[in-house]
Design a protein around this motif. Structure first.
Motif, PDB file in Angstrom:
ATOM      1  N   LEU A 109      -0.916   6.757   9.383  1.00  8.13           N
ATOM      2  CA  LEU A 109      -0.759   5.440   9.175  1.00  8.13           C
ATOM      3  C   LEU A 109      -1.452   4.718   7.860  1.00  8.13           C
ATOM      4  CD1 LEU A 109      -1.306   3.990  12.700  1.00  8.13           C
ATOM      5  CD2 LEU A 109       0.971   4.127  11.654  1.00  8.13           C
ATOM      6  N   ARG A 110      -2.529   5.303   7.532  1.00  6.58           N
ATOM      7  CA  ARG A 110      -3.168   5.171   6.263  1.00  6.58           C
ATOM      8  C   ARG A 110      -2.343   5.561   5.050  1.00  6.58           C
ATOM      9  NH1 ARG A 110      -4.983   8.465   2.968  1.00  6.58           N
ATOM     10  NH2 ARG A 110      -5.372  10.105   4.597  1.00  6.58           N
ATOM     11  N   ASN A 121       0.545   3.011   4.691  1.00  9.11           N
ATOM     12  CA  ASN A 121       0.075   1.957   4.210  1.00  9.11           C
ATOM     13  C   ASN A 121      -0.108   1.949   2.768  1.00  9.11           C
ATOM     14  OD1 ASN A 121      -2.748   0.354   3.443  1.00  9.11           O
ATOM     15  ND2 ASN A 121      -1.363  -1.113   4.620  1.00  9.11           N
ATOM     16  N   GLU A 122      -0.675   3.044   2.266  1.00  2.75           N
ATOM     17  CA  GLU A 122      -0.854   3.148   0.775  1.00  2.75           C
ATOM     18  C   GLU A 122       0.481   3.429  -0.100  1.00  2.75           C
ATOM     19  OE1 GLU A 122      -3.272   6.549   0.549  1.00  2.75           O
ATOM     20  OE2 GLU A 122      -4.971   5.608   1.388  1.00  2.75           O
ATOM     21  N   ALA A 162       3.014   0.053   1.974  1.00  4.46           N
ATOM     22  CA  ALA A 162       2.666  -1.205   2.517  1.00  4.46           C
ATOM     23  C   ALA A 162       2.883  -1.306   3.934  1.00  4.46           C
ATOM     24  CB  ALA A 162       2.904  -2.359   1.574  1.00  4.46           C
ATOM     25  N   LEU A 163       2.942  -0.350   4.774  1.00  4.00           N
ATOM     26  CA  LEU A 163       3.336  -0.258   6.314  1.00  4.00           C
ATOM     27  C   LEU A 163       2.112  -0.882   6.934  1.00  4.00           C
ATOM     28  CD1 LEU A 163       5.134   2.004   8.385  1.00  4.00           C
ATOM     29  CD2 LEU A 163       3.124   1.040   9.256  1.00  4.00           C
ATOM     30  N   ASN A 164       1.923  -1.898   7.528  1.00  2.00           N
ATOM     31  CA  ASN A 164       0.757  -2.513   8.123  1.00  2.00           C
ATOM     32  C   ASN A 164       0.523  -1.520   9.469  1.00  2.00           C
ATOM     33  OD1 ASN A 164      -1.525  -3.843   9.522  1.00  2.00           O
ATOM     34  ND2 ASN A 164      -0.562  -5.720   8.976  1.00  2.00           N
ATOM     35  N   PRO A 165      -0.583  -0.852   9.667  1.00  2.00           N
ATOM     36  CA  PRO A 165      -0.785  -0.007  10.781  1.00  2.00           C
ATOM     37  C   PRO A 165      -0.896  -0.828  11.973  1.00  2.00           C
ATOM     38  CG  PRO A 165      -2.461   0.471   9.048  1.00  2.00           C
ATOM     39  CD  PRO A 165      -1.496  -0.694   8.661  1.00  2.00           C
ATOM     40  N   PHE A 172       8.866  -3.422   3.587  1.00  2.00           N
ATOM     41  CA  PHE A 172       8.111  -2.131   2.788  1.00  2.00           C
ATOM     42  C   PHE A 172       8.219  -2.569   1.524  1.00  2.00           C
ATOM     43  CE2 PHE A 172       9.653  -0.375   7.029  1.00  2.00           C
ATOM     44  CZ  PHE A 172       8.739  -0.483   7.854  1.00  2.00           C
TER      45      PHE A 172
END
Length: 210
Positions: A96-97, A100-101, A104-107, A140
């Motif tokens: 998930l990290r 996100n990087e 830009a997927l929000n965990p 995204f």
């Protein structure tokens, strides 16, 4: 086969592992292909996110096309993911990290369903595939330093046997094979295609075509 309902996703979760598989002794690991010189370093733990994105038309799976500026695997299609860092709590956190990087997927928009068995690569990566349902609250966005573009493949396409063919590459006199999928101008092959096919066979289930 129409795979637009949450019932299908619940059934998927029943076919996944509740925890990541621990890494066996390096001597017991068999890579997807064996490099000529073997390995001189311990396996590198990594995680990828197989994100089942909830859309109005049904579920789709998230992929990235890696930036052409990257030193390794530039331009190839991949799942979001990367190395598991020492500060990461577990494989899910790392996947998930990285997502996100990269896009830009929000965990907080992701609900972990479970884990697939590990995949050990000829490049010495011990990959844990993390499967999650994602209900995105925002688009995204590709991180240009890592990702050229983001795209999704409908789950029905991934479930269909007709979506797959065999990709062959010759290297140093040896032939390597992987699964291959083509969708909307994108060619998915190598590790990503093999993991997609494993997801299709073991999580979606065989005999799914209608």
């Amino acid at each position: 086969m129409d795979m637009s309902g949450d019932r299908d996703i619940f059934e998927f979760s029943q076919r996944l592992l509740g925890e990541p598989q621990p890494m066996p002794d390096a001597a017991d690991l068999m890579p997807d292909w064996l490099p000529d010189d073997g390995f001189d370093q311990p396996p590198v733990p990594a995680a990828v996110l197989i994100a089942l994105v909830r859309r109005n038309a049904g579920y789709s799976v998230l992929y990235t096309e890696r930036s052409s500026a990257l030193r390794k695997h530039s331009g190839q299609v991949a799942f979001p993911g990367g190395r598991i860092d020492a500060e990461d709590h577990d494989a899910a956190y790392a996947a998930l990290r990285e997502a996100n990087e990269e896009v830009a997927l929000n965990p907080q928009d992701a609900d972990i369903l479970g884990y697939m068995p590990y995949y050990f690569t000829g490049t010495n990566y011990f990959i844990t595939p993390v499967v999650a349902v994602v209900d995105p609250k925002a688009p995204f966005v590709a991180n240009p330093s890592e990702v050229e573009r983001v795209f999704e493949v409908p789950l029905d396409v991934i479930a269909s046997e007709q979506s797959y063919s065999t990709f062959r590459i010759h290297h140093r006199g040896q032939e390597r094979r992987s699964w291959q999928l083509q969708y909307d101008g994108h060619t998915i092959w190598g590790i990503t295609a093999n993991l997609t096919r494993r997801f299709r066979d073991s999580v979606i289930g065989t005999g799914v075509d209608s």
